[in-house]
Write a protein that holds these residues in place. Structure first.
Motif, PDB file in Angstrom:
ATOM      1  N   ARG A   1       0.867  -1.044  -0.068  1.00 31.48           N
ATOM      2  CA  ARG A   1      -0.090  -0.054   0.014  1.00 31.48           C
ATOM      3  C   ARG A   1       0.969   1.081  -0.071  1.00 31.48           C
ATOM      4  O   ARG A   1       1.904   1.039   0.552  1.00 31.48           O
ATOM      5  N   ASP A   2       0.441   2.263  -0.743  1.00 34.92           N
ATOM      6  CA  ASP A   2       1.112   3.712  -0.526  1.00 34.92           C
ATOM      7  C   ASP A   2       0.860   4.360   0.266  1.00 34.92           C
ATOM      8  O   ASP A   2       0.188   3.913   1.405  1.00 34.92           O
ATOM      9  N   ALA A   3       1.332   5.513   0.300  1.00 31.67           N
ATOM     10  CA  ALA A   3       1.181   6.644   1.641  1.00 31.67           C
ATOM     11  C   ALA A   3      -0.021   6.921   1.980  1.00 31.67           C
ATOM     12  O   ALA A   3      -0.538   7.214   3.116  1.00 31.67           O
ATOM     13  N   THR A   4      -1.098   6.901   1.108  1.00 28.48           N
ATOM     14  CA  THR A   4      -2.436   7.115   1.269  1.00 28.48           C
ATOM     15  C   THR A   4      -3.139   6.065   1.771  1.00 28.48           C
ATOM     16  O   THR A   4      -4.526   5.727   2.023  1.00 28.48           O
ATOM     17  N   GLY A   5      -2.778   4.738   1.835  1.00 26.92           N
ATOM     18  CA  GLY A   5      -3.290   3.233   1.950  1.00 26.92           C
ATOM     19  C   GLY A   5      -3.900   2.573   0.965  1.00 26.92           C
ATOM     20  O   GLY A   5      -4.466   1.624   0.983  1.00 26.92           O
ATOM     21  N   ARG A   6      -3.602   2.915  -0.216  1.00 27.91           N
ATOM     22  CA  ARG A   6      -4.172   2.662  -1.499  1.00 27.91           C
ATOM     23  C   ARG A   6      -3.450   1.287  -1.764  1.00 27.91           C
ATOM     24  O   ARG A   6      -2.154   1.430  -1.969  1.00 27.91           O
ATOM     25  N   LEU A   7      -4.194   0.100  -2.085  1.00 32.80           N
ATOM     26  CA  LEU A   7      -3.516  -0.942  -2.448  1.00 32.80           C
ATOM     27  C   LEU A   7      -2.991  -0.836  -4.078  1.00 32.80           C
ATOM     28  O   LEU A   7      -3.861  -0.405  -5.042  1.00 32.80           O
ATOM     29  N   TYR A   8      -1.807  -1.284  -4.335  1.00 40.73           N
ATOM     30  CA  TYR A   8      -1.159  -0.995  -5.682  1.00 40.73           C
ATOM     31  C   TYR A   8      -0.526  -2.374  -6.314  1.00 40.73           C
ATOM     32  O   TYR A   8      -0.242  -2.410  -7.506  1.00 40.73           O
ATOM     33  N   LEU A   9      -0.226  -3.168  -5.312  1.00 35.40           N
ATOM     34  CA  LEU A   9       0.441  -4.475  -5.761  1.00 35.40           C
ATOM     35  C   LEU A   9       0.154  -5.379  -4.557  1.00 35.40           C
ATOM     36  O   LEU A   9       0.116  -5.406  -3.693  1.00 35.40           O
ATOM     37  N   ALA A  10      -0.429  -6.692  -5.367  1.00 36.79           N
ATOM     38  CA  ALA A  10      -0.803  -7.755  -4.321  1.00 36.79           C
ATOM     39  C   ALA A  10       0.020  -9.043  -5.120  1.00 36.79           C
ATOM     40  O   ALA A  10      -0.197  -9.332  -6.317  1.00 36.79           O
ATOM     41  N   THR A  11       0.690  -9.875  -4.084  1.00 39.10           N
ATOM     42  CA  THR A  11       1.478 -10.943  -4.642  1.00 39.10           C
ATOM     43  C   THR A  11       1.231 -12.299  -3.896  1.00 39.10           C
ATOM     44  O   THR A  11       0.745 -12.249  -2.559  1.00 39.10           O
ATOM     45  N   GLU A  12       1.491 -13.355  -4.271  1.00 42.97           N
ATOM     46  CA  GLU A  12       1.452 -14.687  -3.663  1.00 42.97           C
ATOM     47  C   GLU A  12       2.431 -15.647  -4.246  1.00 42.97           C
ATOM     48  O   GLU A  12       2.421 -15.608  -5.365  1.00 42.97           O
ATOM     49  N   THR A  13       3.140 -16.234  -3.407  1.00 40.41           N
ATOM     50  CA  THR A  13       4.016 -17.216  -3.657  1.00 40.41           C
ATOM     51  C   THR A  13       4.055 -18.437  -3.403  1.00 40.41           C
ATOM     52  O   THR A  13       3.913 -18.286  -2.053  1.00 40.41           O
ATOM     53  N   VAL A  14       4.506 -19.569  -3.935  1.00 39.70           N
ATOM     54  CA  VAL A  14       4.369 -20.578  -3.489  1.00 39.70           C
ATOM     55  C   VAL A  14       5.595 -21.248  -3.437  1.00 39.70           C
ATOM     56  O   VAL A  14       6.430 -21.190  -4.731  1.00 39.70           O
ATOM     57  N   HIS A  15       6.527 -21.710  -2.134  1.00 43.61           N
ATOM     58  CA  HIS A  15       7.702 -22.331  -2.316  1.00 43.61           C
ATOM     59  C   HIS A  15       7.720 -23.785  -1.704  1.00 43.61           C
ATOM     60  O   HIS A  15       7.268 -23.961  -0.807  1.00 43.61           O
ATOM     61  N   PRO A  16       8.315 -24.590  -2.592  1.00 47.01           N
ATOM     62  CA  PRO A  16       8.416 -25.655  -1.831  1.00 47.01           C
ATOM     63  C   PRO A  16       9.287 -25.803  -0.626  1.00 47.01           C
ATOM     64  O   PRO A  16      10.207 -24.979  -0.223  1.00 47.01           O
ATOM     65  N   ALA A  17       8.863 -26.522   0.438  1.00 51.60           N
ATOM     66  CA  ALA A  17       9.360 -26.360   1.561  1.00 51.60           C
ATOM     67  C   ALA A  17      10.854 -26.874   1.912  1.00 51.60           C
ATOM     68  O   ALA A  17      11.627 -25.907   2.498  1.00 51.60           O
ATOM     69  N   ASP A  18      11.557 -27.392   0.754  1.00 56.58           N
ATOM     70  CA  ASP A  18      12.906 -27.537   1.142  1.00 56.58           C
ATOM     71  C   ASP A  18      13.649 -26.637   0.202  1.00 56.58           C
ATOM     72  O   ASP A  18      14.995 -26.522   0.057  1.00 56.58           O
ATOM     73  N   ARG A  19      13.070 -25.566  -0.152  1.00 53.21           N
ATOM     74  CA  ARG A  19      13.536 -24.495  -1.231  1.00 53.21           C
ATOM     75  C   ARG A  19      13.525 -23.027  -0.548  1.00 53.21           C
ATOM     76  O   ARG A  19      14.104 -22.268  -1.203  1.00 53.21           O
TER      77      ARG A  19
END
Length: 249
Positions: free
Chosen positions: A215-233
């Motif tokens: 979120r930027d300085a105004t609280g507005r969402l501009y980037l959302a991410t989700e990542t999946v990592h195998p447990a051994d990496r």
């Protein structure tokens, strides 16, 4: 003669640069299991850094299980770095953003956000967003599969971010939008058949699911991410320091 590289380069925090130099020296056999690494004072002289920075660099290697520190004995190498594991310390806001600065992005899709994609999951209007899907990796090793939503009015071009380190950094450089707050949620899951195939990991094996909202300085969402990592990496390492109590209170 000390064979360590003398001038760290890059934009990572200084202690992480020093840790990477030492990690590489362990990996290439300059320091073998049982050898002692340079001490804090020697690192300070070698790299013109503070003792606090040297201590943090050695702490990072300790957290990764590469070395053990013993009083009056020094810092001893106990294991070579594994080729598949990415370790991210979480000590503050800059460390939180550091993963994106070191795990390179390889894009497999970047375009309009599908109505049934991440926008639907986050209850966002797809027309306002672009969706990115790709791999995160360090060198030739894939450490995670990522999916992102980038607000259209601050979406970099594909050439700006393919192979780049940080999408948030590219947005800041091109549009001046800075992350003032990042909300993060970490959970565990088992890899579905599709995710296992994409990541080259066993179906049903454990994985780490990381979701972030920038979120930027105004609280507005501009980037959302989700990542999946195998447990051994991938691993998160968190250090806490207890402040000394005020004895006059």
């Amino acid at each position: 003669m000390n064979t360590l590289k003398r001038r760290p380069v890059g934009t990572a925090p200084r202690y992480r640069q020093i840790a990477q130099i030492l990690r590489a020296a362990i990996g290439n056999g300059t320091y073998k299991v049982g050898d002692l690494l340079p001490g804090e004072i020697e690192l300070c002289a070698l790299y013109d850094i503070s003792r606090h920075t040297a201590r943090d660099a050695l702490r990072l290697l300790t957290d990764e299980g590469l070395v053990v520190r013993r009083r009056r004995a020094g810092t001893m190498v106990t294991a070579p770095p594994g080729p598949a594991t990415f370790v991210q310390p979480l000590g503050g806001f800059e460390d939180l953003l550091q993963y994106a600065g070191e795990a390179r992005l390889r894009i497999i899709y970047y375009g309009p956000a599908p109505a049934d994609g991440l926008a639907q999951t986050l209850d966002l209007l797809p027309d306002d967003w672009r969706e990115l899907r790709g791999y995160r990796g360090k060198g030739a090793q894939t450490v995670g599969l990522t999916r992102m939503l980038i607000r259209k009015d601050c979406a970099p071009t594909g050439s700006d971010i393919d192979g780049a380190s940080s999408v948030a950094g590219a947005i800041e450089a091109r549009f001046g939008v800075v992350a003032s707050r990042v909300d993060q949620r970490i959970s565990a899951l088992t890899l579905s058949s599709l995710l296992a195939q994409l990541l080259g990991a066993p179906e049903g094996s454990a994985a780490l699911h990381t979701q972030r909202q920038y979120r930027d300085a105004t609280g507005r969402l501009y980037l959302a991410t989700e990542t999946v990592h195998p447990a051994d990496r991938f691993a998160y390492v968190t250090s806490y320091t207890r402040e000394r109590p005020d004895i006059d209170r």
